[in-house]
Scaffold this motif. Structure first.
Motif, short mmCIF file in Angstrom:
data_model
loop_
_atom_site.label_atom_id
_atom_site.label_comp_id
_atom_site.label_asym_id
_atom_site.label_seq_id
_atom_site.Cartn_x
_atom_site.Cartn_y
_atom_site.Cartn_z
N TRP A 175 17.70 46.67 -104.22
CA TRP A 175 17.95 46.86 -105.65
C TRP A 175 19.16 46.05 -106.12
CZ3 TRP A 175 22.53 48.61 -107.63
CH2 TRP A 175 23.41 49.27 -106.76
N GLU B 224 10.47 60.11 -97.50
CA GLU B 224 11.15 59.99 -98.79
C GLU B 224 10.48 58.97 -99.71
OE1 GLU B 224 14.94 57.88 -100.89
OE2 GLU B 224 13.83 57.10 -99.21
N GLN C 9 12.06 61.73 -110.43
CA GLN C 9 11.96 60.55 -109.59
C GLN C 9 11.11 59.50 -110.30
OE1 GLN C 9 10.15 61.97 -105.98
NE2 GLN C 9 8.08 61.73 -106.77
N THR D 138 15.43 54.96 -101.44
CA THR D 138 16.86 54.81 -101.69
C THR D 138 17.57 54.09 -100.55
OG1 THR D 138 17.21 57.02 -100.76
CG2 THR D 138 16.96 56.86 -103.15
N SER D 139 16.85 53.82 -99.46
CA SER D 139 17.46 53.05 -98.38
C SER D 139 16.43 52.13 -97.74
CB SER D 139 18.09 53.96 -97.32
OG SER D 139 17.12 54.42 -96.40
N ASN E 261 17.84 51.42 -109.33
CA ASN E 261 18.55 52.11 -108.26
C ASN E 261 17.78 52.16 -106.96
OD1 ASN E 261 20.63 52.63 -109.98
ND2 ASN E 261 20.14 54.78 -110.32
N TYR E 262 16.53 51.69 -106.97
CA TYR E 262 15.66 51.82 -105.81
C TYR E 262 15.42 50.48 -105.14
CZ TYR E 262 14.39 56.56 -107.26
OH TYR E 262 14.40 57.89 -107.58
N HIS E 263 15.40 50.52 -103.81
CA HIS E 263 14.83 49.42 -103.07
C HIS E 263 13.31 49.53 -103.20
CE1 HIS E 263 18.79 48.86 -101.41
NE2 HIS E 263 18.78 50.05 -100.83
#
Length: 124
Positions: free
Chosen positions: A53, A111, A1, A100-101, A31-33
Motif C-alpha cells: 500500500w 485475515e 472492512q 494488512t500485512s 491502507n491495504y496491501h
C-alpha cells in the motif's frame, strides 16, 4: 472492512492479453496491501502477484514474471492485473484480495479479504 469486486475476465486466445480490475469499497483502500491469486480446476489457489500500500513494491510468482503486471490507483480505489502473452495454463478463476500485512498474503492467512473471482479462459 473493504469489499472487493473483480472484473475483466473472459475468453482469449493463447498469446493474447486481458486486463483485470479489482474495485474496492468500504474502508480505506490505500491502507491495504493488495494481491491477485488464481485457482485452476482441481488445483490449489496460488499467489500470482502482490503490491504494497505504501510504496507499491511488487512481487510476482516466477510463472508470471515478465508477462503480468500488477498496479494500483489509490485515488480510484482500484487494482489492476495486466496479463500479456497468455497461455492455456493461465486458465483459472482469478481472485483479488486485501490484507494488512504482506506476510498474511504470502501465507494466505484467514485475515485475507477476497473478491468473488473472475474467470479467465485461454484457448490454444
Amino acid at each position: 472492512q473493504v469489499q472487493l469486486v473483480e472484473s475483466g475476465g473472459g475468453l482469449v486466445q493463447a498469446g493474447g492479453s486481458l486486463k483485470l480490475s479489482c474495485a474496492a469499497s468500504g474502508r480505506t483502500f490505500s491502507n491495504y496491501h493488495m494481491c491477485w491469486f488464481r485457482q485452476a480446476p482441481g488445483k490449489a489457489r496460488e499467489l500470482i502477484a502482490s503490491i504494497t500500500w505504501s510504496d507499491s513494491t511488487t512481487y510476482y510468482a516466477d510463472f508470471v514474471k515478465g508477462r503480468f503486471t500488477i498496479s494500483r490507483d489509490n485515488a480510484k480505489n482500484t487494482m489492476y492485473l495486466q496479463m500479456n502473452s497468455l497461455k492455456p495454463e493461465d486458465t483459472a478463476v482469478y481472485y483479488c484480495a486485501a490484507a494488512t500485512s504482506i506476510f498474511n498474503i504470502q501465507t494466505m492467512h484467514r485475515e485475507l479479504i477476497w473478491g468473488q473471482g473472475t474467470q479467465v479462459t485461454v484457448s490454444s
